[in-house]
Design a protein around this motif. Structure first.
Motif, PDB file in Angstrom:
ATOM      1  N   THR A  18      21.952 -24.389  -3.077  1.00 43.66           N
ATOM      2  CA  THR A  18      22.616 -22.696  -3.757  1.00 43.66           C
ATOM      3  C   THR A  18      22.033 -21.571  -3.124  1.00 43.66           C
ATOM      4  N   VAL A  19      20.585 -21.247  -2.361  1.00 49.42           N
ATOM      5  CA  VAL A  19      20.257 -20.195  -1.946  1.00 49.42           C
ATOM      6  C   VAL A  19      20.704 -20.587  -1.060  1.00 49.42           C
ATOM      7  N   ALA A  20      20.679 -21.333   0.351  1.00 47.09           N
ATOM      8  CA  ALA A  20      21.673 -21.825   1.590  1.00 47.09           C
ATOM      9  C   ALA A  20      23.505 -21.266   1.739  1.00 47.09           C
ATOM     10  N   PHE A  21      24.397 -22.079   0.170  1.00 50.54           N
ATOM     11  CA  PHE A  21      25.546 -21.521  -0.117  1.00 50.54           C
ATOM     12  C   PHE A  21      25.669 -20.236  -0.591  1.00 50.54           C
ATOM     13  N   GLN A  22      24.639 -19.411  -1.656  1.00 46.27           N
ATOM     14  CA  GLN A  22      25.741 -18.309  -2.170  1.00 46.27           C
ATOM     15  C   GLN A  22      25.165 -16.802  -0.917  1.00 46.27           C
ATOM     16  N   LEU A  23      23.855 -17.615  -0.346  1.00 53.39           N
ATOM     17  CA  LEU A  23      23.686 -16.651   0.575  1.00 53.39           C
ATOM     18  C   LEU A  23      24.620 -16.294   2.726  1.00 53.39           C
ATOM     19  N   SER A  24      25.293 -17.946   2.151  1.00 57.47           N
ATOM     20  CA  SER A  24      26.398 -17.785   2.950  1.00 57.47           C
ATOM     21  C   SER A  24      27.579 -16.956   2.351  1.00 57.47           C
ATOM     22  N   GLY A  25      28.165 -16.715   0.954  1.00 56.02           N
ATOM     23  CA  GLY A  25      29.058 -16.431   0.475  1.00 56.02           C
ATOM     24  C   GLY A  25      28.320 -15.193   0.139  1.00 56.02           C
ATOM     25  N   PHE A  26      26.975 -14.903   0.281  1.00 53.98           N
ATOM     26  CA  PHE A  26      27.176 -12.689   0.954  1.00 53.98           C
ATOM     27  C   PHE A  26      27.373 -11.937   1.600  1.00 53.98           C
ATOM     28  N   ALA A  27      26.998 -12.807   2.879  1.00 54.38           N
ATOM     29  CA  ALA A  27      27.352 -12.596   3.873  1.00 54.38           C
ATOM     30  C   ALA A  27      28.870 -12.464   4.632  1.00 54.38           C
ATOM     31  N   ARG A  94      34.567  -4.710 -10.593  1.00 54.08           N
ATOM     32  CA  ARG A  94      32.919  -5.017 -10.571  1.00 54.08           C
ATOM     33  C   ARG A  94      31.449  -5.059  -9.223  1.00 54.08           C
ATOM     34  N   PHE A  95      33.009  -5.008  -8.185  1.00 55.08           N
ATOM     35  CA  PHE A  95      31.657  -3.834  -6.986  1.00 55.08           C
ATOM     36  C   PHE A  95      32.515  -3.306  -6.052  1.00 55.08           C
ATOM     37  N   ASP A  96      32.904  -2.077  -7.299  1.00 56.34           N
ATOM     38  CA  ASP A  96      33.381  -0.797  -6.377  1.00 56.34           C
ATOM     39  C   ASP A  96      32.402   0.054  -6.197  1.00 56.34           C
ATOM     40  N   LYS A  97      31.248  -0.034  -6.518  1.00 57.55           N
ATOM     41  CA  LYS A  97      30.662   1.148  -6.878  1.00 57.55           C
ATOM     42  C   LYS A  97      29.262   0.094  -6.329  1.00 57.55           C
ATOM     43  N   ILE A  98      29.589  -0.576  -5.755  1.00 53.24           N
ATOM     44  CA  ILE A  98      27.999  -1.399  -5.469  1.00 53.24           C
ATOM     45  C   ILE A  98      28.294  -2.350  -4.452  1.00 53.24           C
ATOM     46  N   ARG A  99      30.050  -2.648  -3.764  1.00 56.80           N
ATOM     47  CA  ARG A  99      30.572  -3.480  -3.161  1.00 56.80           C
ATOM     48  C   ARG A  99      29.905  -3.298  -1.380  1.00 56.80           C
ATOM     49  N   ASN A 100      29.102  -1.617  -0.638  1.00 58.18           N
ATOM     50  CA  ASN A 100      29.067  -0.952   0.550  1.00 58.18           C
ATOM     51  C   ASN A 100      27.085  -1.164   0.168  1.00 58.18           C
ATOM     52  N   ASN A 101      26.706  -1.464  -0.539  1.00 60.14           N
ATOM     53  CA  ASN A 101      25.233  -1.159  -0.926  1.00 60.14           C
ATOM     54  C   ASN A 101      25.231  -1.972  -0.592  1.00 60.14           C
ATOM     55  N   PHE A 102      23.793  -2.499   0.722  1.00 61.88           N
ATOM     56  CA  PHE A 102      23.690  -4.039   0.782  1.00 61.88           C
ATOM     57  C   PHE A 102      22.104  -4.427  -0.540  1.00 61.88           C
ATOM     58  N   PHE A 103      22.089  -2.993  -0.920  1.00 61.94           N
ATOM     59  CA  PHE A 103      20.574  -4.521  -1.884  1.00 61.94           C
ATOM     60  C   PHE A 103      21.125  -4.435  -3.669  1.00 61.94           C
ATOM     61  N   GLN A 104      21.641  -3.572  -3.842  1.00 59.02           N
ATOM     62  CA  GLN A 104      23.361  -3.509  -5.068  1.00 59.02           C
ATOM     63  C   GLN A 104      23.905  -5.391  -4.838  1.00 59.02           C
ATOM     64  N   PHE A 105      24.490  -5.317  -3.982  1.00 55.75           N
ATOM     65  CA  PHE A 105      25.376  -5.927  -3.920  1.00 55.75           C
ATOM     66  C   PHE A 105      25.040  -7.232  -3.596  1.00 55.75           C
ATOM     67  N   LEU A 106      23.373  -7.653  -2.966  1.00 60.24           N
ATOM     68  CA  LEU A 106      22.902  -9.093  -2.427  1.00 60.24           C
ATOM     69  C   LEU A 106      22.101  -9.511  -3.981  1.00 60.24           C
ATOM     70  N   GLY A 107      21.521  -8.698  -4.954  1.00 55.72           N
ATOM     71  CA  GLY A 107      20.867  -8.152  -6.621  1.00 55.72           C
ATOM     72  C   GLY A 107      22.585  -9.407  -7.078  1.00 55.72           C
ATOM     73  N   PHE A 108      23.589  -9.208  -7.453  1.00 52.28           N
ATOM     74  CA  PHE A 108      24.337  -9.875  -7.759  1.00 52.28           C
ATOM     75  C   PHE A 108      24.348 -11.436  -7.451  1.00 52.28           C
ATOM     76  N   TRP A 109      24.255 -11.343  -5.900  1.00 51.15           N
ATOM     77  CA  TRP A 109      24.090 -12.655  -5.141  1.00 51.15           C
ATOM     78  C   TRP A 109      23.385 -13.587  -5.547  1.00 51.15           C
ATOM     79  N   ILE A 110      21.952 -12.876  -6.330  1.00 54.38           N
ATOM     80  CA  ILE A 110      20.519 -13.688  -6.853  1.00 54.38           C
ATOM     81  C   ILE A 110      20.657 -13.718  -7.658  1.00 54.38           C
ATOM     82  N   ALA A 111      21.592 -13.206  -8.370  1.00 56.57           N
ATOM     83  CA  ALA A 111      21.758 -13.112  -9.895  1.00 56.57           C
ATOM     84  C   ALA A 111      22.449 -14.524 -10.059  1.00 56.57           C
TER      85      ALA A 111
END
Length: 331
Positions: A18-27, A94-111
């Motif tokens: 799950t981590v590998a698949f989701q982080l690939s999507g995040f990248a 949902r991502f309009d305010k966080i799409r450009n912020n690495f850590f905030q956007f990553l937080g969604f993928w971790i969730a």
């Protein structure tokens, strides 16, 4: 025989997948600022875990197959619908305010990692060697108990409710003839303000019940049985996320804000106040989650509505929230 990987419950290997698949999507999503794969990646991950554990566990008894197939059907439906919807809308707001912020956007993928893995636990544990080893050593476990039937019926009802409500909402929002000054109040949406969430909760409660059913004519170890009972975190987590996380809180007040601005915002017309009164009447007669006839729900006292999960945290305060909404719209 089942494939043993890291631990006998498949917890570690499924988390790593799950981590590998989701982080690939995040990248991909972060690099290309691409919204269209977020929900597709989440939904398809459920399919991958159910299929992977079924094949690795090599226990093709009726319960394992049925539970895995039901999870895969749910995953295909939710991923396909959300992918189709985002293709039509072009982006995910949902991502309009966080799409450009690495850590905030990553937080969604971790969730999303936690969501997929925790909610998938019933079928992961059912297909794992902790259960499969006993099944391989004994006879084909009985299937079709009253508990099995209850689990399948709950899943089926939830699946139909969720899919139907999503389709009704999409048609309503896509239609050029439907009034935009009032929320959808037809079909399942006349009985509940959030029928897809109610359906999703039913689906995962049904999956847990089905996966908890006796898996062999003999017995499983106490740790394996405890793990099966412990997998109730799946429907509980689903309930918590939808009621207090990215579900109802994300839609209740923002929707109210939209209708309040139609009524009293800078662009409100003469009929504006009527829009807000119609919306408040909609809230009075429509259950927030559990589908109930409007004529019944409207007459319930406030304390009963609270017991039915209509909490004050979801309510739009006309003085405080209304003032902030108008100031924001005017700025």
């Amino acid at each position: 025989m089942p494939v043993h990987a890291l631990d006998s419950f498949y917890l570690s290997i499924t988390l790593l997948v799950t981590v590998a698949f989701q982080l690939s999507g995040f990248a991909i999503a972060y690099t290309f600022q691409f919204d269209k794969i977020t929900d597709l990646t989440g939904g398809s991950n459920f399919f991958i875990l159910a299929l992977f554990t079924l094949l690795a566990g090599e226990t093709y008894h009726a319960r394992n197959i049925v539970a895995s197939v039901l999870v895969m059907c749910w995953a295909v439906r939710i991923a396909g619908f959300l992918f189709f919807r985002v293709l039509k809308t072009g982006h995910d707001g949902r991502f309009d305010k966080i799409r450009n912020n690495f850590f905030q956007f990553l937080g969604f993928w971790i969730a999303q990692i936690l969501w997929v893995w925790i909610v998938s636990l019933p079928v992961i544990i059912l297909n794992s060697p902790a259960i499969s080893d006993v099944q391989h050593g004994g006879s084909n476990p009985a299937f079709g108990t009253s508990r099995d039937i209850a689990g399948i019926v709950l899943w089926a009802l939830g699946f139909v409710i969720e899919a139907t409500a999503d389709a009704q909402k999409y048609r309503y929002k896509s239609s050029k003839t439907t009034p935009k000054d009032r929320p959808i109040s037809s079909g399942l949406w006349a009985w509940s303000r959030h029928p897809p969430y109610f359906g999703e909760m039913m689906c995962w409660l049904g999956i847990w019940i089905l996966c908890l059913s006796p898996t062999t004519n003999g017995s499983v170890s106490s740790s394996a049985r405890a793990a099966q009972y412990g997998a109730i975190v799946s429907p509980i987590f689903t309930f918590i996320v939808l009621m207090f996380g990215s579900g109802v809180p994300y839609s209740a007040k923002p929707q109210a804000k939209r209708f309040y601005l139609m009524a009293y915002g800078p662009d409100a017309g003469q009929e504006g106040p009527l829009v807000w009164e119609n919306y408040k009447e909609y809230l009075r007669r429509t259950s927030i989650l559990i589908p109930l006839p409007p004529v019944v729900y409207k007459r319930l006292p406030g304390i009963v509505k609270t017991l039915l999960l209509d909490f004050s945290m979801y309510r739009f305060d006309e003085v405080r929230d209304g003032r902030l909404a108008i100031e924001e719209a005017a700025s």
